[in-house]
Design an enzyme around this catalytic site. Sequence first.
Site, PDB file in Angstrom:
ATOM      1  N   ASP A 131       0.855  -1.186   0.000  1.00  0.00           N
ATOM      2  CA  ASP A 131       0.000   0.000   0.000  1.00  0.00           C
ATOM      3  C   ASP A 131       0.892   1.238   0.000  1.00  0.00           C
ATOM      4  O   ASP A 131       1.806   1.360   0.829  1.00  0.00           O
ATOM      5  CB  ASP A 131      -0.911  -0.007   1.240  1.00  0.00           C
ATOM      6  CG  ASP A 131      -1.908   1.140   1.226  1.00  0.00           C
ATOM      7  OD1 ASP A 131      -3.036   0.926   0.778  1.00  0.00           O
ATOM      8  OD2 ASP A 131      -1.539   2.250   1.669  1.00  0.00           O
ATOM      9  N   GLU A 188      -4.823   2.490  -4.016  1.00  0.00           N
ATOM     10  CA  GLU A 188      -3.364   2.520  -4.045  1.00  0.00           C
ATOM     11  C   GLU A 188      -2.770   1.210  -3.527  1.00  0.00           C
ATOM     12  O   GLU A 188      -1.586   1.158  -3.170  1.00  0.00           O
ATOM     13  CB  GLU A 188      -2.840   3.694  -3.209  1.00  0.00           C
ATOM     14  CG  GLU A 188      -3.164   3.624  -1.733  1.00  0.00           C
ATOM     15  CD  GLU A 188      -4.508   4.262  -1.385  1.00  0.00           C
ATOM     16  OE1 GLU A 188      -4.698   4.622  -0.204  1.00  0.00           O
ATOM     17  OE2 GLU A 188      -5.356   4.392  -2.286  1.00  0.00           O
TER      18      GLU A 188
END
Length: 507
Positions: A385, A428
């Site tokens: 992430d 993301e």
Amino acid sequence: MASAKSPSEIARETLKLLATRRLPPTPDHYQALYDEVAGTTSAPAFPSAQLRQISRVIPGQTPAQKRLLGLLETAITQQDWGVLQNVLVGYANLGLSPVAAPEPASTRIDHLPLTLAQNLARLVDNTLPALGEDDARVHELAAQLSTFLREPDPPVSTAELMLGNFSYRLSFAAEDQAAIRLSLLSLLRLVFENIAALSMDDEWLHGQAEALLAASTPPLTLRRLDDVQRRLKDVIFKQTEAKERTVHAQMQMRELLATFIERLAQMDESSSAYNTKMEDCAERISQATQLQDIMPLLEEVMAATRAMALSSRVTRGELQELRERTEAKHAEIDHLRQELDRASAQARHDPLTGSLNRKGFAEAMEREIARARRQDAPLCVALLDVDNFKSINDRLGHTAGDAALVHLAQVTREVMRPQDQLARYGGEEFVIILPDTELAEGVKAMERLQRELTTRYFLKDQERVLITFSAGVAQVEGEQGSADAIRRADQGMYLAKRTGKNRVVAA
């Protein structure tokens, strides 16, 4: 008047009465019959046990309550009715003590404030579109409540009652709508699955069906649906264009084949006519008796032969041309089929980064797990992430945020091995499949990727932006599937975030 009988006589008669009246020999029955025989009235037994239970729930917060509670304990211990009476009177007097004066009319709220009433009315109105038209009663209650809240100075008591009725009915309507959405989603998935099952030989339609299946997988968000809709529109356009060109090429191929067959038939007819002519000339020559009769027949044979040869050359040239055109059309159809395959493959890839989407990741993960089990090979999965991605979006804009994700995907593909597969898991978040990789090796691979990112800055308007990520790495174990590995990798990633970011944690 008290009886003159002795206590032993009274006791004997009491026992006789118990037997005669067939009463259970309880203390209460014995005491009542004893008093009856003796002609006396006994004082009632002190209810110590019951009073102690009452004392446990009586409030004792204020000084007066504490004092009375102490007196009650004394009355129970001493079994003193007089003290118990004083305690009860004392508690009764607490209720008669002066009460606080009522609030002035200017500070007491009897009506809803105007702003609160208007906000509640808007809340009710905005709730209705999400409920559909199935429950007429909830719409009726909403209309009544909305009208009431827009009246001047709506009373609080009436508002509480109407809000209570509406919220009670609203809970049922909301549950119904949730069940309807789940049922519709299940039906849509069944339709998409059937389309995919019926289109095994039609790759372009199969790709669309799989994209729709991926799009209908909860949780659904408007942004996700918009992304899928945009991607599907692009895929449908490309597939339609390629499909039309393929159909046109196939029609031309059929025309070429028809012409080829027609030329072959013409050759056969020419050959048959030539053979017939030759047989006729041979028969006439055999019957000729003079040389001058044979010469015209020879000229006729030569003319027929020259015509046949010319026709064969022309036909052979046409057939050669048809063959070349057919081969070209075959090549064109193969090229178009490859374009269709590429268009269909877009349904398995993220349009922004070019990496696999969740559907493509699920398929790749299933293949790698099956291969790892067949070969008894290790398999790891890493969930990463991007750190502080929201601040990148807020400071540089969403376009820069998208470009940063593209940069991360590009660097990852360049650094990782060819057999490693990158997928965008959402927002993301990215997942990397690491075949033939032990857990320790997977952690080292992610740390190597982190170091590489520190040397390859992302540039935005000549500004260097350092992109880092936190990652968790998990190894697929035994018969456990990808869901368990992803769950453990997600836990490792969360721990990496909590312990300072830009870290890799083995799960």
